[in-house]
Design a protein around this motif. Structure first.
Motif, PDB file in Angstrom:
ATOM      1  N   THR A  36      55.188  81.861  55.929  1.00 59.07           N
ATOM      2  CA  THR A  36      55.605  81.023  57.245  1.00 59.07           C
ATOM      3  C   THR A  36      55.225  79.589  56.924  1.00 59.07           C
ATOM      4  O   THR A  36      56.029  78.776  57.379  1.00 59.07           O
ATOM      5  N   ALA A  37      54.038  79.199  56.309  1.00 64.37           N
ATOM      6  CA  ALA A  37      53.573  77.983  56.103  1.00 64.37           C
ATOM      7  C   ALA A  37      54.529  77.291  55.117  1.00 64.37           C
ATOM      8  O   ALA A  37      55.069  76.104  55.394  1.00 64.37           O
ATOM      9  N   LEU A  38      55.173  77.979  54.083  1.00 64.95           N
ATOM     10  CA  LEU A  38      56.022  77.458  53.236  1.00 64.95           C
ATOM     11  C   LEU A  38      57.645  77.289  53.788  1.00 64.95           C
ATOM     12  O   LEU A  38      57.978  76.163  53.491  1.00 64.95           O
ATOM     13  N   TRP A  39      57.932  78.250  54.676  1.00 69.39           N
ATOM     14  CA  TRP A  39      59.073  77.965  55.448  1.00 69.39           C
ATOM     15  C   TRP A  39      59.165  76.878  56.360  1.00 69.39           C
ATOM     16  O   TRP A  39      59.696  75.979  56.350  1.00 69.39           O
ATOM     17  N   GLY A  40      57.817  76.654  56.989  1.00 68.98           N
ATOM     18  CA  GLY A  40      57.844  75.446  58.032  1.00 68.98           C
ATOM     19  C   GLY A  40      57.471  74.200  57.501  1.00 68.98           C
ATOM     20  O   GLY A  40      58.332  73.204  57.754  1.00 68.98           O
ATOM     21  N   GLY A  41      56.707  74.352  56.224  1.00 65.86           N
ATOM     22  CA  GLY A  41      56.669  72.954  55.517  1.00 65.86           C
ATOM     23  C   GLY A  41      57.695  72.601  54.794  1.00 65.86           C
ATOM     24  O   GLY A  41      58.242  71.568  54.856  1.00 65.86           O
ATOM     25  N   SER A  42      58.844  73.591  54.585  1.00 71.39           N
ATOM     26  CA  SER A  42      60.145  72.955  53.907  1.00 71.39           C
ATOM     27  C   SER A  42      60.924  72.493  54.882  1.00 71.39           C
ATOM     28  O   SER A  42      61.721  71.545  54.647  1.00 71.39           O
ATOM     29  N   GLU A  43      60.983  73.015  56.082  1.00 72.51           N
ATOM     30  CA  GLU A  43      61.794  72.464  57.088  1.00 72.51           C
ATOM     31  C   GLU A  43      61.669  70.944  57.569  1.00 72.51           C
ATOM     32  O   GLU A  43      62.228  70.022  57.555  1.00 72.51           O
TER      33      GLU A  43
END
Length: 324
Positions: free
Chosen positions: A188-195
């Motif tokens: 989730t953190a990787l997805w949110g961070g990329s956004e």
């Protein structure tokens, strides 16, 4: 006019905060993903050598992979390409330079028998695929991923001693609920961070009137190389040899073959800013080749502070010419 200027400044600050928060989420998310991946591998009794070359390599390259896929799917291919090309230059020109400035580094024989030749082949393969038509097609991505697979098989069979366990402190079995929790939070953190990172990078590029490629090859690429830099500095300060030249070269190989290979399998990557083909890719090849003579001269199979200065000057000139 003052109100417009004020709003513009607020927008630029917001973009900058998005980038910082995105990088923090990518780094912490990658770390959580790494812990869960290693714990899961240990639970499944996968040999440590396999964990080091597959699970750990994939997890530590997750920030670059997620950012590249997200950027390509959102219609910002130059962020995707600039991120990888810039990260490869930063790994050698910044991370390796700072590491050897803090302390000399012994170089293993596998550097010139395996690591460096494979990195050069991967770099030339990528250049050959994208230079003439400006597109990294799906079948070309498939060739790159297949080459990575063959490289990993070769390492498993013939070069086991060349693989260094970078994070032995993570080799601790975790309860299943913690493994699943870290996996979920990390993903989730990787997805949110990329956004956040891509939104901020695109906004900053627009605000300063520069291309996605320039932002990708400077801000984004350095940001996604922070984990390697942090690990290298910590290793030197602890007097450990956990980070070797082979590890950084391995990261470059993985960035090209896995990150760009997998991204182009999902969606073909089209070059928008021709500066990537006329400038950046040659700087990447140049610093990759430069490592070879630096390793052998003046002292064989050793990198010292003089080599660090050469690499840092190279990287500084590259950034200066790219931004200006």
């Amino acid at each position: 006019m003052n109100l417009r200027l004020y709003l513009l400044q607020i927008s630029e600050l917001g973009d900058f905060l998005f980038i910082i928060l995105g990088l923090i989420l990518l780094i912490t998310g990658g770390n959580w993903l790494l812990k869960s991946a290693v714990a899961l591998s240990l639970r499944l009794a996968i040999p440590k050598i396999v964990i080091g070359m597959t699970v750990v390599s994939f997890a530590t390259s997750a920030p670059e992979l997620i950012v590249s896929i997200k950027a390509a799917l959102d219609g910002f291919p130059d962020l995707s390409l600039g991120n990888v090309v810039g990260s490869n230059i930063a790994n050698l020109g910044l991370v390796l330079a700072i590491t050897v400035l803090l302390g000399s580094m012994e170089v293993r024989k596998s550097f010139y028998t395996t690591d460096w030749p494979v990195m050069m082949v991967a770099s030339l393969l990528f250049m050959g695929f994208i230079y003439f038509d400006g597109v990294l097609e799906r079948y070309e991505g498939g060739v790159m991923v297949a080459f990575l697979f063959l490289f990993l098989v070769y390492l498993l069979r013939f070069q086991k001693a060349a693989v260094v366990d970078e994070m032995p402190e993570d080799d601790i079995p975790l309860p299943m609920y913690k493994t699943v929790l870290f996996l979920g939070i990390g993903g989730t953190a990787l997805w949110g961070g990329s956004e956040l990172l891509i939104d901020g990078a695109v906004g900053m590029a627009s605000a300063f009137g520069v291309s996605d490629r320039v932002i990708g090859i400077t801000v984004v690429s350095v940001g996604t190389s922070i984990p390697e830099l942090a690990a290298s500095v910590i290793a030197v300060l602890k007097k450990e040899k956990a980070i070797s030249l082979g590890n950084l070269i391995g990261s470059n190989i993985f960035n090209l073959l896995a990150v760009l290979g997998i991204t182009s399998l999902i969606t073909p990557i089209q070059v928008v800013d021709q500066g990537l083909l006329s400038n950046d890719i040659f700087w990447m090849l140049g610093i990759s080749f430069l490592i070879l003579p630096l390793v052998f001269f003046p002292k064989g199979l050793r990198l010292g502070w003089r080599d660090g200065i050469v690499l840092l000057v190279y990287y500084s000139i590259f950034i200066y010419l790219t931004v200006n």
